[in-house]
Design a protein around this motif. Structure first.
Motif, PDB file in Angstrom:
ATOM      1  N   ARG A 173       0.863  -1.186   0.000  1.00  8.67           N
ATOM      2  CA  ARG A 173       0.000   0.000   0.000  1.00  8.67           C
ATOM      3  C   ARG A 173       0.898   1.234   0.000  1.00  8.67           C
ATOM      4  NH1 ARG A 173      -5.361   1.360   1.740  1.00  8.67           N
ATOM      5  NH2 ARG A 173      -5.487   3.499   2.526  1.00  8.67           N
ATOM      6  N   THR A 174       0.888   1.962  -1.088  1.00 10.29           N
ATOM      7  CA  THR A 174       1.800   3.097  -1.221  1.00 10.29           C
ATOM      8  C   THR A 174       1.311   4.017  -2.330  1.00 10.29           C
ATOM      9  OG1 THR A 174       4.072   3.754  -1.759  1.00 10.29           O
ATOM     10  CG2 THR A 174       3.255   1.787  -2.838  1.00 10.29           C
ATOM     11  N   LEU A 175       1.684   5.285  -2.218  1.00 14.32           N
ATOM     12  CA  LEU A 175       1.451   6.230  -3.311  1.00 14.32           C
ATOM     13  C   LEU A 175       2.675   6.365  -4.209  1.00 14.32           C
ATOM     14  CD1 LEU A 175      -0.637   9.203  -1.867  1.00 14.32           C
ATOM     15  CD2 LEU A 175      -1.210   7.755  -3.812  1.00 14.32           C
ATOM     16  N   ASP A 176       3.733   5.657  -3.868  1.00 17.12           N
ATOM     17  CA  ASP A 176       4.967   5.702  -4.652  1.00 17.12           C
ATOM     18  C   ASP A 176       4.766   4.891  -5.934  1.00 17.12           C
ATOM     19  OD1 ASP A 176       7.558   5.228  -5.730  1.00 17.12           O
ATOM     20  OD2 ASP A 176       8.467   5.564  -3.764  1.00 17.12           O
ATOM     21  N   GLN A 177       4.664   5.598  -7.051  1.00 13.99           N
ATOM     22  CA  GLN A 177       4.400   4.929  -8.324  1.00 13.99           C
ATOM     23  C   GLN A 177       5.533   3.984  -8.727  1.00 13.99           C
ATOM     24  OE1 GLN A 177       1.652   5.094 -10.371  1.00 13.99           O
ATOM     25  NE2 GLN A 177       0.591   6.293  -8.827  1.00 13.99           N
ATOM     26  N   ASP A 178       6.764   4.334  -8.370  1.00 12.05           N
ATOM     27  CA  ASP A 178       7.890   3.461  -8.706  1.00 12.05           C
ATOM     28  C   ASP A 178       7.747   2.106  -8.033  1.00 12.05           C
ATOM     29  OD1 ASP A 178       9.076   5.347 -10.300  1.00 12.05           O
ATOM     30  OD2 ASP A 178      10.399   6.117  -8.730  1.00 12.05           O
ATOM     31  N   ILE A 179       7.337   2.095  -6.763  1.00 10.83           N
ATOM     32  CA  ILE A 179       7.146   0.829  -6.050  1.00 10.83           C
ATOM     33  C   ILE A 179       6.010   0.030  -6.688  1.00 10.83           C
ATOM     34  CG2 ILE A 179       6.392  -0.182  -3.868  1.00 10.83           C
ATOM     35  CD1 ILE A 179       7.854   2.081  -2.436  1.00 10.83           C
ATOM     36  N   TYR A 180       4.923   0.719  -7.020  1.00  9.18           N
ATOM     37  CA  TYR A 180       3.782   0.046  -7.648  1.00  9.18           C
ATOM     38  C   TYR A 180       4.197  -0.661  -8.936  1.00  9.18           C
ATOM     39  CZ  TYR A 180      -0.631  -0.583 -10.150  1.00  9.18           C
ATOM     40  OH  TYR A 180      -1.673  -1.120 -10.862  1.00  9.18           O
ATOM     41  N   TRP A 181       4.908   0.043  -9.810  1.00  6.56           N
ATOM     42  CA  TRP A 181       5.284  -0.545 -11.099  1.00  6.56           C
ATOM     43  C   TRP A 181       6.381  -1.597 -10.953  1.00  6.56           C
ATOM     44  CZ3 TRP A 181       1.945  -0.347 -14.688  1.00  6.56           C
ATOM     45  CH2 TRP A 181       1.092   0.748 -14.807  1.00  6.56           C
ATOM     46  N   LYS A 182       7.252  -1.448  -9.974  1.00  9.34           N
ATOM     47  CA  LYS A 182       8.261  -2.489  -9.734  1.00  9.34           C
ATOM     48  C   LYS A 182       7.597  -3.790  -9.299  1.00  9.34           C
ATOM     49  CE  LYS A 182      12.258   0.445  -8.714  1.00  9.34           C
ATOM     50  NZ  LYS A 182      13.140   1.022  -7.654  1.00  9.34           N
ATOM     51  N   ASN A 183       6.527  -3.695  -8.522  1.00 10.98           N
ATOM     52  CA  ASN A 183       5.798  -4.896  -8.122  1.00 10.98           C
ATOM     53  C   ASN A 183       5.117  -5.560  -9.314  1.00 10.98           C
ATOM     54  OD1 ASN A 183       6.415  -4.882  -5.359  1.00 10.98           O
ATOM     55  ND2 ASN A 183       4.787  -3.426  -4.894  1.00 10.98           N
ATOM     56  N   ILE A 184       4.567  -4.755 -10.202  1.00 12.88           N
ATOM     57  CA  ILE A 184       3.989  -5.298 -11.446  1.00 12.88           C
ATOM     58  C   ILE A 184       5.052  -6.078 -12.217  1.00 12.88           C
ATOM     59  CG2 ILE A 184       3.134  -4.643 -13.741  1.00 12.88           C
ATOM     60  CD1 ILE A 184       0.906  -4.294 -11.844  1.00 12.88           C
ATOM     61  N   GLU A 185       6.225  -5.485 -12.346  1.00 13.32           N
ATOM     62  CA  GLU A 185       7.302  -6.122 -13.111  1.00 13.32           C
ATOM     63  C   GLU A 185       7.798  -7.396 -12.422  1.00 13.32           C
ATOM     64  OE1 GLU A 185      10.311  -3.321 -14.270  1.00 13.32           O
ATOM     65  OE2 GLU A 185       8.827  -1.807 -14.834  1.00 13.32           O
ATOM     66  N   LYS A 186       7.836  -7.395 -11.087  1.00 16.65           N
ATOM     67  CA  LYS A 186       8.240  -8.596 -10.356  1.00 16.65           C
ATOM     68  C   LYS A 186       7.310  -9.761 -10.667  1.00 16.65           C
ATOM     69  CE  LYS A 186      11.802  -7.953  -7.511  1.00 16.65           C
ATOM     70  NZ  LYS A 186      12.956  -8.873  -7.488  1.00 16.65           N
TER      71      LYS A 186
END
Length: 407
Positions: free
Chosen positions: A92-105
């Motif tokens: 749960r975060t507003l950090d878009q970089d973390i969100y997209w890194k999780n998608i890529e993982k």
């Protein structure tokens, strides 16, 4: 450990109330239809989604799972889910970089089947990892926004695999979009504000199936409801359902609560904010945070502060205050727990059946975007009726012949 225990209890609660999904799990447990199949899931990661992932895992799938919106993930559920043997990357975060890194993982799992909600997972795979497309058999898409994006790809001949539109299937939109969004949106608003709805004026932007549900629940709570629309047919439907219909520019001055459910951008903008009542509450139930134009609100506001959890107060140049819920993101998931368990039981049973259909038929499926086969809708409906102890009539052969006769 407290966080893990909290997530585990949430998952156990939904497990006890998702009777259709449990029926399918028992039906297929010996068959193991997803044995050695790589299934990647990007759906709002709270307890109900977690249980869908667990069921797929128990039916043989290698499940990798993440969220589909920055603030809709529940971290305690994520921690608990890791103990069930799933590959989990979500926060749960507003950090878009973390969100997209999780998608890529998640995409590192080389998925054969994707269960998507908003199309972020599938489109990221196509754009950033085209070499992985050869492993992909098909996609099941959960929501209106994702349907729009995949249909756009299809029209441009850029869609590499078939997409089953769960959102456009009867057992999804008739119940999830209407009764799910209707209840959970008001759950989020009421939890956040602790304000009365009765006697207030609610402005609902958009009268699709989600808007119908939001308006119907507002009416049931005692509100006066105004609908704004761009589709003349839906506008007439709203009028005949007993609601007032007008332009947002006119409705802005009357609303105590505003709910956007259009899937489009810039539905409520600066010109509307400046016309609103002192104390107006703004919320969004569409997939992305683009319907209430928060950028305009930030630009014109003299000040901003959080006055309750998930509630931000903006003081406008005219001295009036307006309140934004959940930063303009999905109010039912950011400020509450999303759709009721029994509603998501239907939608996630469709996801499971859609994935099973792709697994069994992908070699012969044409690249297309269409709902689940009607037989699957009927199957889920019959199982649901069975789980609640309801039986219905069946046509006799004579009745079938009559309906099929041209005379």
């Amino acid at each position: 450990m407290a966080k893990v225990e909290s997530g585990r209890r949430k998952i156990e609660w939904v497990k006890n109330h998702m009777n259709v999904l449990n029926y399918l799990k028992e039906l297929y447990k010996d068959e193991q239809p997803f044995k050695d199949v790589n299934v990647a899931i990007s759906i709002h990661l709270e307890a109900k989604t977690a249980y869908l992932g667990i069921v797929l895992h128990e039916l043989g799938a290698n499940v990798s799972i993440t969220g589909s919106n920055p603030l809709s993930t529940q971290d305690d559920v994520v921690e608990a889910l890791k103990e069930y043997g799933l590959n989990v990357h979500a926060q749960r975060t507003l950090d878009q970089d973390i969100y997209w890194k999780n998608i890529e993982k998640i995409l590192e799992s080389n998925p054969n089947i994707i269960l998507d909600d908003g199309a972020d997972l599938g489109i990221t795979l196509m754009n950033k990892y085209p070499e992985k497309v050869k492993n992909l058999w098909g996609i099941c898409e959960e929501t209106t926004t994702g349907v729009k994006r995949y249909k756009s790809l299809y029209r441009q001949n850029k869609l590499p695999v078939p997409v089953i539109l769960i959102n456009d299937s009867y057992m999804k939109y008739l119940f999830d979009n209407r009764y799910g969004t209707g209840q959970s949106t008001w759950d989020g608003i009421i939890r956040s504000t602790n304000l009365s709805v009765a006697g207030k004026t609610v402005v609902v932007a958009g009268y699709g199936w989600c808007g119908k549900g939001v308006a119907m629940r507002a009416k049931g709570l005692g509100a006066n409801v105004i609908v704004t629309e761009v589709d003349p047919i839906k506008a007439i439907e709203a009028i005949m359902d007993g609601f007032s219909v007008m332009k947002m520019n006119d409705a802005a001055r009357y609303g105590d609560f505003f709910v956007t459910v259009t899937g489009d951008i810039n539905v409520i903008t600066k010109e509307h904010f400046l016309k609103m009542k002192d104390g107006a509450v703004l919320s969004n139930a569409g997939h992305f945070d683009v319907e209430v134009k928060v950028k305009d609100l930030e630009e014109i506001a003299l000040s901003k502060r959080e006055v309750r959890e998930g509630v931000e107060e903006y003081i406008l140049p005219n001295g009036k205050k307006v309140y934004l819920l959940g930063k303009g993101r999905l109010v039912n998931l950011v400020n509450a727990d999303g759709h009721p368990v029994e509603i998501m039981d239907l939608s996630f049973s469709l996801q499971l059946e859609g994935a099973k259909y792709i697994k069994e038929n992908h070699e012969h499926m044409k690249i297309n975007v269409e709902p689940v086969p009607y037989e699957i809708d009927q199957k889920i409906a019959r199982i649901k009726l069975d789980t609640i102890g309801v039986t219905i009539d069946e046509l006799t052969q004579e009745q079938k012949d009559y309906l099929n006769d041209w005379k």
